[in-house]
Design a protein around this motif. Structure first.
Motif, mmCIF file in Angstrom:
data_model
loop_
_atom_site.group_PDB
_atom_site.id
_atom_site.type_symbol
_atom_site.label_atom_id
_atom_site.label_comp_id
_atom_site.label_asym_id
_atom_site.label_seq_id
_atom_site.Cartn_x
_atom_site.Cartn_y
_atom_site.Cartn_z
ATOM 1 N N THR A 175 -86.778 40.619 -32.721
ATOM 2 C CA THR A 175 -87.310 39.602 -31.811
ATOM 3 C C THR A 175 -87.496 38.271 -32.533
ATOM 4 O O THR A 175 -87.194 37.206 -31.986
ATOM 5 C CB THR A 175 -88.658 40.078 -31.235
ATOM 6 N N PRO B 43 -82.419 45.184 -29.351
ATOM 7 C CA PRO B 43 -83.445 46.167 -29.754
ATOM 8 C C PRO B 43 -84.672 45.523 -30.394
ATOM 9 O O PRO B 43 -84.956 45.738 -31.575
ATOM 10 C CB PRO B 43 -82.685 47.036 -30.759
ATOM 11 N N SER C 216 -79.666 44.171 -23.950
ATOM 12 C CA SER C 216 -79.888 45.381 -24.766
ATOM 13 C C SER C 216 -80.183 45.028 -26.223
ATOM 14 O O SER C 216 -79.624 45.627 -27.152
ATOM 15 C CB SER C 216 -78.658 46.306 -24.695
ATOM 16 N N GLN D 229 -88.064 44.736 -25.544
ATOM 17 C CA GLN D 229 -87.664 46.016 -24.951
ATOM 18 C C GLN D 229 -88.750 47.066 -25.138
ATOM 19 O O GLN D 229 -89.029 47.868 -24.247
ATOM 20 C CB GLN D 229 -86.369 46.505 -25.610
ATOM 21 N N TYR D 230 -89.363 47.056 -26.315
ATOM 22 C CA TYR D 230 -90.451 48.002 -26.596
ATOM 23 C C TYR D 230 -91.611 47.789 -25.617
ATOM 24 O O TYR D 230 -92.169 48.748 -25.066
ATOM 25 C CB TYR D 230 -90.919 47.798 -28.035
ATOM 26 N N TYR E 93 -91.441 46.393 -22.634
ATOM 27 C CA TYR E 93 -91.003 46.749 -21.279
ATOM 28 C C TYR E 93 -91.080 48.263 -21.049
ATOM 29 O O TYR E 93 -91.645 48.739 -20.055
ATOM 30 C CB TYR E 93 -89.574 46.256 -21.070
ATOM 31 N N LYS E 94 -90.530 49.026 -22.003
ATOM 32 C CA LYS E 94 -90.553 50.484 -21.854
ATOM 33 C C LYS E 94 -91.986 51.015 -21.920
ATOM 34 O O LYS E 94 -92.335 51.973 -21.213
ATOM 35 C CB LYS E 94 -89.700 51.126 -22.956
ATOM 36 N N THR F 296 -73.955 42.900 -25.324
ATOM 37 C CA THR F 296 -75.052 43.834 -25.617
ATOM 38 C C THR F 296 -75.146 44.118 -27.117
ATOM 39 O O THR F 296 -74.147 44.044 -27.837
ATOM 40 C CB THR F 296 -74.860 45.186 -24.888
ATOM 41 N N GLU G 291 -84.141 40.417 -23.759
ATOM 42 C CA GLU G 291 -83.800 41.584 -24.572
ATOM 43 C C GLU G 291 -83.360 42.753 -23.704
ATOM 44 O O GLU G 291 -82.491 43.540 -24.095
ATOM 45 C CB GLU G 291 -84.999 41.987 -25.431
ATOM 46 N N ASN G 292 -83.942 42.898 -22.531
ATOM 47 C CA ASN G 292 -83.535 43.992 -21.657
ATOM 48 C C ASN G 292 -82.159 43.757 -21.056
ATOM 49 O O ASN G 292 -81.362 44.689 -20.942
ATOM 50 C CB ASN G 292 -84.584 44.176 -20.548
#
Length: 337
Positions: free
Chosen positions: A100, A287, A285, A291-292, A294-295, A167, A281-282
């Protein structure tokens, strides 16, 4: 200078504590049961399993006590344990943060280079065609939704033209460089791995430009407005009357006093870039921490969501502290305020 930095540090610590309180309250107001999200429908029907889960993560305590426990652990550097990965949140963030940071730094560099250049050109050619064109482009940059721009860029530059990958950080099957900073682009450069560097550069261009679009527009508009304000001062007319070259007038007598509001915008922009990485980031894709987060939000992983919020708040406070110090260097009168 020391007392100036000390006052800003105290204010920053209070701000982080305040943000932790607000984030904790908002996170716990989100509808849904973290136990159900973590254990699944079958396990949630077993009261003993649910009670054990709640006891393990302190969810059976009153809310005020949960916050005090969290705050006490936070002071010791403990961000809790992720209910999703079952690992310390600090370790998870340390794993995802470099990607990031790499994306946000690339975006801020692009924003500064392009935004400053466009803003200076727009101010110099005020009310001419170039100025009008740049104002339209900057308005588009701050107006176009990031998700639309990301999808449009993927379709055009990846699917239709095939110029850039859409991606990931590297081509499929390519090994990461030796881990030095955790940033693929920087590590491949430091280790002289040019093939990996080229692949990493290709992969970061599109997400970084999409992420920077809003900031480019904002910096362009602020640079133009700030330079026009300085250009109207009498001492600029006097400098030109003395016969100084226009380049010297612009870069020595106009740009420096115009930098104060631009530095403010840049500091604020880094905060918006970090929060914007969740979406970018989503879509690409990437990493990273976005993304962390969001999940973790989908899984109602409250410690992870809190951890990401605290880390972004700390980064934001540190960046603003640096901005305040730069203020005092450019204009020493600010230290007296």
């Amino acid at each position: 200078m020391v007392s100036f930095i000390g006052r800003r540090l105290v204010a920053g610590v209070l701000l982080v504590v305040g943000i932790s309180f607000v984030a904790f309250i908002l996170t716990n107001l989100v509808p849904g049961d973290p136990a159900a999200a973590a254990l699944g429908q079958r396990a949630i029907e077993d009261p003993a399993t649910v009670a054990a889960f709640r006891a393990k993560y302190g969810l059976d305590e009153p809310l005020w006590r949960q916050y005090l426990i969290y705050l006490g652990n936070l002071v010791q550097g403990d961000l809790g344990t992720s209910q999703q990965t079952r690992r310390p949140v600090g370790a998870d963030i340390a794993k995802f943060l470099p990607a990031t940071a790499e994306l946000a730094l690339a975006a801020i560099v692009i924003s500064l280079v392009v935004g400053l250049a466009l803003g200076i050109v727009a101010a110099v050619y005020r009310d001419r065609f170039l100025d009008s064109l740049i104002r339209v482009l900057s308005l588009g940059g701050v107006s176009v939704p990031t998700f639309w721009l990301a999808l449009a860029a993927s379709v055009v530059f990846s699917v239709k033209l095939g110029w850039l990958p859409s991606t990931g950080q590297l081509d499929p099957g390519m090994d990461r460089p030796t881990d030095i900073t955790g940033m693929v682009l920087v590590d491949s450069l430091l280790t002289g791995n040019w093939e990996t560097f080229g692949s990493a550069l290709e992969h970061i261009i599109m997400p970084a430009v999409v992420l920077a679009a809003y900031t480019i527009g904002m910096i362009t508009r602020f640079t133009r407005a700030s330079m026009l304000e300085v250009l109207g001062n009498d001492y600029i007319r006097a400098a030109r009357a003395k016969g100084l070259p226009e380049r010297t007038v612009l870069f020595r007598h106009v740009l420096r006093p115009a930098l104060v509001p631009i530095i403010t915008v840049t500091g604020l922009a880094l905060g918006s870039l970090l929060s914007g990485t969740v979406l970018v980031e989503n879509i690409f894709s990437w990493p990273g921490m976005g993304q962390y987060a969001y999940k973790s939000s989908l899984a109602l992983d409250l410690p992870a969501v809190m951890g990401v919020s605290i880390v972004i708040a700390v980064i934001y406070v540190v960046v603003n502290l640096v901005v305040d110090i730069l203020y005092s260097v450019i204009d020493p009168r600010i230290r007296q305020g």
